[in-house]
Design a protein around this motif. Structure first.
Motif, mmCIF file in Angstrom:
data_model
loop_
_atom_site.group_PDB
_atom_site.id
_atom_site.type_symbol
_atom_site.label_atom_id
_atom_site.label_comp_id
_atom_site.label_asym_id
_atom_site.label_seq_id
_atom_site.Cartn_x
_atom_site.Cartn_y
_atom_site.Cartn_z
ATOM 1 N N LEU A 1 6.391 5.890 5.045
ATOM 2 C CA LEU A 1 5.601 4.993 4.598
ATOM 3 C C LEU A 1 5.754 5.150 2.684
ATOM 4 N N GLY A 2 6.626 6.159 2.410
ATOM 5 C CA GLY A 2 6.658 6.656 0.999
ATOM 6 C C GLY A 2 7.594 5.518 0.165
ATOM 7 N N GLY A 3 8.905 5.081 0.831
ATOM 8 C CA GLY A 3 9.636 4.370 -0.008
ATOM 9 C C GLY A 3 10.430 5.235 -1.052
ATOM 10 N N PRO A 4 11.084 4.559 -1.750
ATOM 11 C CA PRO A 4 11.922 5.686 -2.608
ATOM 12 C C PRO A 4 10.965 6.328 -3.505
ATOM 13 N N ASP A 5 9.941 5.926 -4.211
ATOM 14 C CA ASP A 5 9.072 6.586 -5.054
ATOM 15 C C ASP A 5 8.051 7.554 -4.305
ATOM 16 N N GLU B 1 3.170 -6.547 -2.333
ATOM 17 C CA GLU B 1 4.237 -5.434 -2.038
ATOM 18 C C GLU B 1 3.892 -4.139 -2.135
ATOM 19 N N PHE B 2 2.988 -3.823 -3.115
ATOM 20 C CA PHE B 2 2.736 -2.457 -3.418
ATOM 21 C C PHE B 2 1.848 -1.531 -2.366
ATOM 22 N N LEU B 3 1.385 -2.363 -1.195
ATOM 23 C CA LEU B 3 0.661 -1.663 -0.249
ATOM 24 C C LEU B 3 1.514 -0.576 0.591
ATOM 25 N N LEU B 4 2.893 -1.187 1.067
ATOM 26 C CA LEU B 4 3.352 -0.172 1.730
ATOM 27 C C LEU B 4 4.731 0.278 0.883
ATOM 28 N N TYR B 5 5.468 1.421 1.404
ATOM 29 C CA TYR B 5 6.457 2.030 0.697
ATOM 30 C C TYR B 5 6.073 2.457 -0.644
ATOM 31 N N SER B 6 4.831 3.111 -0.770
ATOM 32 C CA SER B 6 4.473 3.666 -2.214
ATOM 33 C C SER B 6 3.728 4.864 -2.111
ATOM 34 N N GLN B 7 3.354 5.409 -3.136
ATOM 35 C CA GLN B 7 2.644 6.612 -3.095
ATOM 36 C C GLN B 7 1.155 6.429 -2.588
ATOM 37 N N SER B 8 0.580 5.192 -3.007
ATOM 38 C CA SER B 8 -0.774 4.917 -2.353
ATOM 39 C C SER B 8 -0.671 4.937 -0.855
ATOM 40 N N ALA B 9 0.225 4.261 -0.393
ATOM 41 C CA ALA B 9 0.334 4.090 1.070
ATOM 42 C C ALA B 9 0.234 5.683 1.730
ATOM 43 N N VAL B 10 1.165 6.529 1.217
ATOM 44 C CA VAL B 10 1.052 7.985 1.678
ATOM 45 C C VAL B 10 -0.389 8.530 1.407
ATOM 46 N N VAL B 11 -1.005 8.229 0.459
ATOM 47 C CA VAL B 11 -2.278 9.086 0.271
ATOM 48 C C VAL B 11 -3.321 8.525 1.218
ATOM 49 N N ILE B 12 -3.324 7.333 1.350
ATOM 50 C CA ILE B 12 -4.325 6.490 2.111
ATOM 51 C C ILE B 12 -4.276 7.139 3.871
ATOM 52 N N THR B 13 -2.750 7.205 4.021
ATOM 53 C CA THR B 13 -2.561 7.530 5.419
ATOM 54 C C THR B 13 -2.992 8.927 5.637
ATOM 55 N N VAL C 1 -0.946 -1.916 9.414
ATOM 56 C CA VAL C 1 -2.086 -2.439 8.389
ATOM 57 C C VAL C 1 -1.623 -2.661 7.140
ATOM 58 N N LEU C 2 -0.760 -1.877 6.638
ATOM 59 C CA LEU C 2 -0.550 -2.162 5.035
ATOM 60 C C LEU C 2 0.840 -2.979 4.845
ATOM 61 N N GLY C 3 1.656 -3.364 6.093
ATOM 62 C CA GLY C 3 2.811 -3.683 5.857
ATOM 63 C C GLY C 3 2.952 -5.248 5.267
ATOM 64 N N LEU D 1 13.731 0.084 0.072
ATOM 65 C CA LEU D 1 13.594 0.793 0.897
ATOM 66 C C LEU D 1 15.100 1.392 1.535
ATOM 67 N N TYR D 2 15.094 2.744 1.213
ATOM 68 C CA TYR D 2 16.376 3.485 2.057
ATOM 69 C C TYR D 2 15.711 4.064 3.241
ATOM 70 N N THR D 3 16.478 3.755 4.306
ATOM 71 C CA THR D 3 16.204 4.349 5.656
ATOM 72 C C THR D 3 17.635 4.342 6.465
ATOM 73 N N ASP D 4 17.327 5.331 7.466
ATOM 74 C CA ASP D 4 18.457 5.352 8.299
ATOM 75 C C ASP D 4 18.251 4.586 9.553
#
Lengths: 309, 373
Positions: A254-258, A170-182, A148-150, B229-232
């Motif tokens: 879903l979190g990404g580096p941050d 780009e902020f939809l996925l791999y972010s803190q908000s993506a984790v909170v939504i999920t 959905v967020l991709g 993205l860092y991933t294995d």
């Protein structure tokens, strides 16, 4: 061995023994209660207390290569206090799961309210329908959110087709908000059910009385419904907050580096980093922080409840 | 006991309690024994060896000889990084065969979890290139612990239509400010930290010095804000490259090969500083429950058929020299491979085994950097 080989016990003493034990059980209610509880207590002891004990002991060890140095030291806790990453990740985890808990409770309350007050037939079916999405695996739901967020996901494609955006957000996925939504979606069932139960229990005549005495719908909700349903809200909040703080699957995917949480770091300590004592110490710190927050939350909620009711 | 008769009497309300209990018991025994019967008939997968490997190697194409012999594939368990696999096995997980890489060999042997390989039990051993198993620490008392299987490079896969290369291909591509938020990386320090060393200009022989730690950490910290993205999970990187979410990422050969086969315009870079090269192989657990099957798994992976698949579909080098026969030099060169792997291995930067302390220190630091500290 001795029972089969030795002389058979005297029938009479055997009988007396059992009856004495029986009498003891009859007399003490506590003893009877503990006997009934014993299977559960046994599982609790073996499945929870023993591992936590091991975790506590291990957190005072240090890792040496593949083995452990078992001299007790607080080095792990000192390191957790000194290096900024641990505190920051812990705060971030508590913050993110706090946000997720709030979002879940606020979004689920109307649903629970609707089913409790406005559905009169087939309530069971409504409950089943609400929990239906949760019959699929947690992992699948997380992946569904990834779709959905991709980057070329449902939301981005829809917005781009409508011509609202030029490039995918780009902020939809791999972010803190993506984790909170999920998290907010994945745990909704655990919020709806306890809140539904406490709303359902409210005596409707209280609401009628409030209306008779001149309360409008809003005042009635604030003075009767909300305070009486607070136990459900509190249990829902705790039920979501406690497990989500240590979650690591959702931020991994879903979190990404941050968006990494403390659970990810603990998992790494037991995996790639290979520092089990540090992982144990972090787990204990996490447990203690969740415990402290849960207790203060309960105290505040109780206080608020006494004030408004 | 006649079923129809019983149903009839049940309908009429004439079924005696004893008869009813008897049929219940019969039904119960039937239900209980059904799984036993099917288990026997299906030649359960529990009878197969277990292969604990990287994602992507759990496919039938690599086990044709094994399947021919045993009728089924081995059982697979998948890991994302070799360190994770080793800790899992130290925690008591027993498998038949696992899949470490050259930088881990001495530590894996030191863990005491593995047994040396009896090469006389492998029909394909004679064709295995000696320079691949003659690795530092691998041969103890004349017996190898690791049977080399695949070798390749860690480098950059980039979209030729989206990434504008300035001058020569180089590791700077993954540090390019122009593509902030569109770059990806492998999450495991086993790859990323070493590539960081190449980028920082630290000779890999000196990677275990405080100075090297400082230099590499600085480079990795500079890269971190650029990385989306860092991933294995290589599939995640491949999908992101295919969709254009990422324009360049640190990957192994297979990602580029798979994307090219799908028609995505990507290239596997040959960075001017040199790529990171590695050899991975197979080790047998000391308590392998199915030792014979373990040798069959290894033999199947070392076979020419598996090797051809590895080269043509995944773009990896294989350890069986005969596997290269069907490929001309040009194809191999395009994939960054050669029939004389020594050339490639010497041309790149070959990982050097490190101590467990180093691994723990490096991973702790790299996790901090990935989290933004």
């Amino acid at each position: 061995m001795s029972i089969t080989n030795g002389p058979m016990p005297d029938d009479a003493t055997g009988l007396r023994k059992t009856s004495r034990l029986g009498a003891l059980l009859q007399r003490s209610e506590a003893a009877r209660g503990f006997t009934l509880l014993s299977p559960t207590l046994f599982i609790m002891a073996v499945g929870i207390l023993v591992p936590i004990g091991i975790l506590v002991v291990m957190s005072f060890w240090t890792q040496v290569g593949f083995g452990f140095d078992t001299t007790a030291t607080t080095a792990n806790y000192q390191m957790a206090a000194e290096r900024p990453i641990y505190g920051a990740l812990l705060r971030r985890s508590l913050w993110m799961s706090g946000m997720a808990t709030m979002a879940t409770v606020i979004l689920s309350y109307p649903m629970a309210y609707f089913v409790a007050f406005h559905v009169h037939r087939n309530k069971m079916m409504w409950i089943v329908l609400i929990t239906l999405p949760f019959w699929t695996s947690y992992l699948l739901r997380v992946f569904a959110w990834k779709v959905v967020l991709g980057y070329h996901g449902v939301i981005n494609s829809a917005l781009m087709n409508l011509g609202l955006i030029e490039a995918p957000l780009e902020f939809l996925l791999y972010s803190q908000s993506a984790v909170v939504i999920t998290l907010a979606h994945a745990w909704a069932a655990f919020a709806i059910l306890p809140m539904y139960v406490s709303l359902e229990k409210i005596d409707k005549s209280l609401l009628e009385a409030a209306t008779d005495l001149g309360d409008g719908p809003i005042a009635r909700f604030l003075r009767i419904t909300l305070p009486l349903s607070l136990p459900g809200v509190i249990s829902a909040s705790l039920l979501i907050f406690i497990p989500t703080t240590g979650d690591y699957i959702t931020p991994t995917l879903l979190g990404g580096p941050d968006g990494a949480m403390i659970g990810n770091l603990i998992q790494k300590q037991f995996g790639a980093i290979n520092n089990w004592p540090m992982g144990a110490a972090l787990s204990i710190i996490l447990m203690l922080s969740i415990g402290a927050i849960a207790v203060s939350f309960m105290l505040i909620a109780n206080f608020v409840r006494k004030r408004i009711s | 006991m006649d079923v129809i008769d019983q149903l009839g009497s049940l309908k009429e309300g004439k079924l005696s309690r004893r008869k009813f209990t008897t049929s219940l018991m019969a039904a119960g025994i039937g239900v209980m024994t059904t799984p036993l019967a099917t288990r026997k008939a299906g030649a359960a997968a529990a009878d197969q060896g277990t292969f604990f490997t990287w994602g992507g190697y759990d496919i039938p194409e690599l086990f044709a000889p094994y399947k021919e012999k045993h009728g089924e594939l081995p059982n697979f368990a998948v890991f994302g990084g070799a360190e994770e696999a080793l800790t899992k096995m130290l925690g008591g997980y027993v498998v038949d065969v696992s899949h470490p890489c050259n930088s881990g060999i001495p530590r894996w042997i030191a863990s005491g979890l593995f047994q040396p390989i009896d090469t006389s039990r492998l029909s394909n051993w004679a064709d295995v290139m000696p320079e691949l198993y003659d690795l530092k620490g691998n041969i103890v008392d004349g017996k190898p612990y690791l049977a080399p299987f695949d070798w390749g490079q860690t480098s950059i896969t980039y979209r030729t239509d989206m990434f504008e290369v300035e001058g020569e291909e180089s590791w700077d591509m993954l540090w390019d400010e122009r593509y902030k938020g569109r770059l990806g990386s492998l999450a495991s320090g086993g790859d990323a930290w070493w590539c960081g060393a190449i980028k920082a200009g630290v000779p890999l022989t000196e990677i275990d010095t405080p100075d090297a730690f400082e230099k590499i950490a600085a480079v990795m910290r500079a890269q971190r804000p650029l990385i989306r993205l860092y991933t294995d999970d290589t599939t995640t990187l491949e999908q992101a490259l295919a969709s254009g979410e990422l324009v360049a990422a640190m990957t192994w050969n297979s990602s580029a090969a798979l994307l090219q086969a799908d028609g995505v315009p990507v290239r596997f870079a040959k960075p001017k500083e040199g790529a990171l090269t590695w050899v991975c192989g197979l080790m047998i657990h000391k308590d392998a429950p199915n030792l014979d099957l373990a040798y069959d798994i290894i033999d199947s992976l070392l076979s020419v058929e598996s090797g051809k698949f590895m080269i043509s579909d995944y773009g990896y080098g294989h350890s069986n020299i005969k596997a290269f026969d069907g490929f001309d030099d040009e194809t191999l060169q395009g994939l960054g491979l050669s029939k004389t792997p020594a050339d490639i291995l010497a041309g790149g930067h070959f990982q050097i085994p490190q101590s467990q302390q180093w691994e723990t220190k490096m991973n702790t630091l790299f996790e901090e950097i990935k989290s933004g500290f």
